[in-house]
Each structure stands twice: as C-alpha cells, then as structure tokens.
Write a protein that holds these residues in place. Structure first.
Motif, PDB file in Angstrom:
ATOM      1  N   SER A   5       0.833  -1.203   0.000  1.00 49.67           N
ATOM      2  CA  SER A   5       0.000   0.000   0.000  1.00 49.67           C
ATOM      3  C   SER A   5       0.868   1.252   0.000  1.00 49.67           C
ATOM      4  O   SER A   5       2.056   1.213   0.296  1.00 49.67           O
ATOM      5  CB  SER A   5      -0.939  -0.002   1.211  1.00 49.67           C
ATOM      6  OG  SER A   5      -0.216  -0.006   2.410  1.00 49.67           O
ATOM      7  N   THR A   8       1.685   2.738   5.318  1.00 49.80           N
ATOM      8  CA  THR A   8       1.516   1.679   6.310  1.00 49.80           C
ATOM      9  C   THR A   8       1.648   2.278   7.703  1.00 49.80           C
ATOM     10  O   THR A   8       2.604   3.004   7.978  1.00 49.80           O
ATOM     11  CB  THR A   8       2.585   0.579   6.147  1.00 49.80           C
ATOM     12  OG1 THR A   8       2.561   0.084   4.816  1.00 49.80           O
ATOM     13  CG2 THR A   8       2.353  -0.561   7.131  1.00 49.80           C
ATOM     14  N   MET A  37      -8.084   3.009   4.241  1.00 51.78           N
ATOM     15  CA  MET A  37      -7.892   1.567   4.405  1.00 51.78           C
ATOM     16  C   MET A  37      -8.792   0.805   3.437  1.00 51.78           C
ATOM     17  O   MET A  37      -8.353  -0.163   2.808  1.00 51.78           O
ATOM     18  CB  MET A  37      -8.171   1.145   5.846  1.00 51.78           C
ATOM     19  CG  MET A  37      -7.092   1.553   6.822  1.00 51.78           C
ATOM     20  SD  MET A  37      -7.397   0.886   8.474  1.00 51.78           S
ATOM     21  CE  MET A  37      -7.875   2.381   9.339  1.00 51.78           C
ATOM     22  N   ASP A  38     -10.044   1.249   3.319  1.00 53.96           N
ATOM     23  CA  ASP A  38     -10.990   0.575   2.423  1.00 53.96           C
ATOM     24  C   ASP A  38     -10.516   0.593   0.977  1.00 53.96           C
ATOM     25  O   ASP A  38     -10.751  -0.362   0.225  1.00 53.96           O
ATOM     26  CB  ASP A  38     -12.370   1.231   2.504  1.00 53.96           C
ATOM     27  CG  ASP A  38     -13.044   1.017   3.855  1.00 53.96           C
ATOM     28  OD1 ASP A  38     -12.619   0.121   4.610  1.00 53.96           O
ATOM     29  OD2 ASP A  38     -13.995   1.775   4.155  1.00 53.96           O
ATOM     30  N   LEU A  42      -3.969   2.730   2.545  1.00 54.46           N
ATOM     31  CA  LEU A  42      -3.369   2.629   3.865  1.00 54.46           C
ATOM     32  C   LEU A  42      -3.594   1.229   4.415  1.00 54.46           C
ATOM     33  O   LEU A  42      -4.695   0.696   4.327  1.00 54.46           O
ATOM     34  CB  LEU A  42      -4.012   3.664   4.810  1.00 54.46           C
ATOM     35  CG  LEU A  42      -3.626   3.616   6.272  1.00 54.46           C
ATOM     36  CD1 LEU A  42      -2.144   3.959   6.458  1.00 54.46           C
ATOM     37  CD2 LEU A  42      -4.494   4.582   7.073  1.00 54.46           C
ATOM     38  N   THR A  43      -2.539   0.648   4.978  1.00 57.52           N
ATOM     39  CA  THR A  43      -2.624  -0.655   5.642  1.00 57.52           C
ATOM     40  C   THR A  43      -2.142  -0.490   7.072  1.00 57.52           C
ATOM     41  O   THR A  43      -1.173   0.227   7.321  1.00 57.52           O
ATOM     42  CB  THR A  43      -1.742  -1.694   4.924  1.00 57.52           C
ATOM     43  OG1 THR A  43      -2.193  -1.836   3.584  1.00 57.52           O
ATOM     44  CG2 THR A  43      -1.782  -3.038   5.613  1.00 57.52           C
ATOM     45  N   VAL A  44      -2.804  -1.165   7.993  1.00 56.70           N
ATOM     46  CA  VAL A  44      -2.341  -1.202   9.377  1.00 56.70           C
ATOM     47  C   VAL A  44      -1.659  -2.542   9.603  1.00 56.70           C
ATOM     48  O   VAL A  44      -2.250  -3.602   9.354  1.00 56.70           O
ATOM     49  CB  VAL A  44      -3.502  -1.027  10.382  1.00 56.70           C
ATOM     50  CG1 VAL A  44      -3.002  -1.186  11.820  1.00 56.70           C
ATOM     51  CG2 VAL A  44      -4.176   0.323  10.199  1.00 56.70           C
ATOM     52  N   ASN A  66      -9.162  -6.788   8.447  1.00 61.26           N
ATOM     53  CA  ASN A  66      -8.464  -6.230   7.284  1.00 61.26           C
ATOM     54  C   ASN A  66      -7.070  -5.692   7.631  1.00 61.26           C
ATOM     55  O   ASN A  66      -6.406  -5.123   6.784  1.00 61.26           O
ATOM     56  CB  ASN A  66      -9.312  -5.147   6.608  1.00 61.26           C
ATOM     57  CG  ASN A  66      -9.601  -3.964   7.524  1.00 61.26           C
ATOM     58  OD1 ASN A  66      -9.585  -4.084   8.745  1.00 61.26           O
ATOM     59  ND2 ASN A  66      -9.878  -2.832   6.916  1.00 61.26           N
ATOM     60  N   TRP A  67      -6.614  -5.898   8.861  1.00 62.46           N
ATOM     61  CA  TRP A  67      -5.282  -5.492   9.259  1.00 62.46           C
ATOM     62  C   TRP A  67      -4.321  -6.665   9.126  1.00 62.46           C
ATOM     63  O   TRP A  67      -4.713  -7.825   9.240  1.00 62.46           O
ATOM     64  CB  TRP A  67      -5.254  -5.039  10.700  1.00 62.46           C
ATOM     65  CG  TRP A  67      -5.992  -3.785  11.014  1.00 62.46           C
ATOM     66  CD1 TRP A  67      -6.819  -3.063  10.188  1.00 62.46           C
ATOM     67  CD2 TRP A  67      -5.993  -3.092  12.258  1.00 62.46           C
ATOM     68  NE1 TRP A  67      -7.316  -1.974  10.845  1.00 62.46           N
ATOM     69  CE2 TRP A  67      -6.823  -1.966  12.124  1.00 62.46           C
ATOM     70  CE3 TRP A  67      -5.376  -3.313  13.471  1.00 62.46           C
ATOM     71  CZ2 TRP A  67      -7.051  -1.066  13.154  1.00 62.46           C
ATOM     72  CZ3 TRP A  67      -5.590  -2.423  14.507  1.00 62.46           C
ATOM     73  CH2 TRP A  67      -6.417  -1.304  14.338  1.00 62.46           C
TER      74      TRP A  67
END
Length: 124
Positions: A5, A8, A37-38, A42-44, A66-67
């Motif tokens: 992504s 992060t 995120m959707d 962005l990713t966690v 979704n993380w």
C-alpha cells in the motif's frame, strides 16, 4: 516490509493493554483513515512485540480482519535499536518507499492530521 500500500501504519501494541484497545478502536472508527484503508491506500500492520504467544493468539479475534496482525519473533522490536519503544501503544507511519513519516505517536490524531494536510487536501 512486503506490504504494497501507499502508506503503512506500524502499530506496536499489547493485546491486554487498555490504551491499546482504545487506539485499536480509534483506528477502526476513524473517518479519515477508514476510507483510506478501504481503498487499499493505507494498511495497518499491528505487531505484538513480546513473547507470550498464547496471549497474542487469544486476542487475535479482537483485531480488525483487514489489518496485518503479527508478532515479533525474537523480540527485536523491543530489544533492538530500530524502534525506540518508549511506551505502548506506539504508532509509526511509513510511506511507499518505507520512509518513516511519523514516529512514536501514542494516539491517532497526528496520523489523521498528516493525511488531512498532505494527502486529502491535494485531492480536494
């Protein structure tokens, strides 16, 4: 390191930490970060830095699906010099080049402000 992504969030947490639960909830409910995120911008990556894997596994159900959720085998985050863990929770924001844009944040407002000022306004 393989997350593709644009941004992060490295979220270093403990599963049984009350402040961490508050940050997890705030990240999950953020009106600024949620849409990013959707869309996959962005990713966690939530990382447990300690060695009690039974505790970590017991609380996996508490983390958003979704993380990316992992633990730090060998505790190099806690014991090494890469991340200066002053407190938990700790948040880092990295860009697609893996450069740290924000470090040592304990709450999400600095990250939300970064996206508002540097990302969203450019797209308005």
């Amino acid at each position: 390191y393989g997350i593709k992504s644009e941004y992060t969030i490295i979220y270093i947490y403990n599963p049984d930490c009350n402040a961490c639960a508050e940050v997890t909830q705030a990240l999950s409910n953020s009106e600024i970060l949620g849409p990013l995120m959707d869309k996959g911008i962005l990713t966690v990556a939530a990382i447990y830095p300690d060695e009690d894997l039974a505790l970590w596994r017991e609380h996996l159900k508490d983390m958003p699906k979704n993380w990316v959720n992992g633990y730090n085998k060998g505790q190099t985050i806690r014991n090494g010099a890469v991340y200066d863990l002053r407190a938990i929770p700790t948040l880092y924001l990295r860009n697609s080049s893996k450069d740290v844009v924000i470090k040592d944040a304990a709450t999400i407002p600095p990250i939300e402000n970064y996206f508002y000022m540097n990302y969203m306004q450019k797209r308005l």
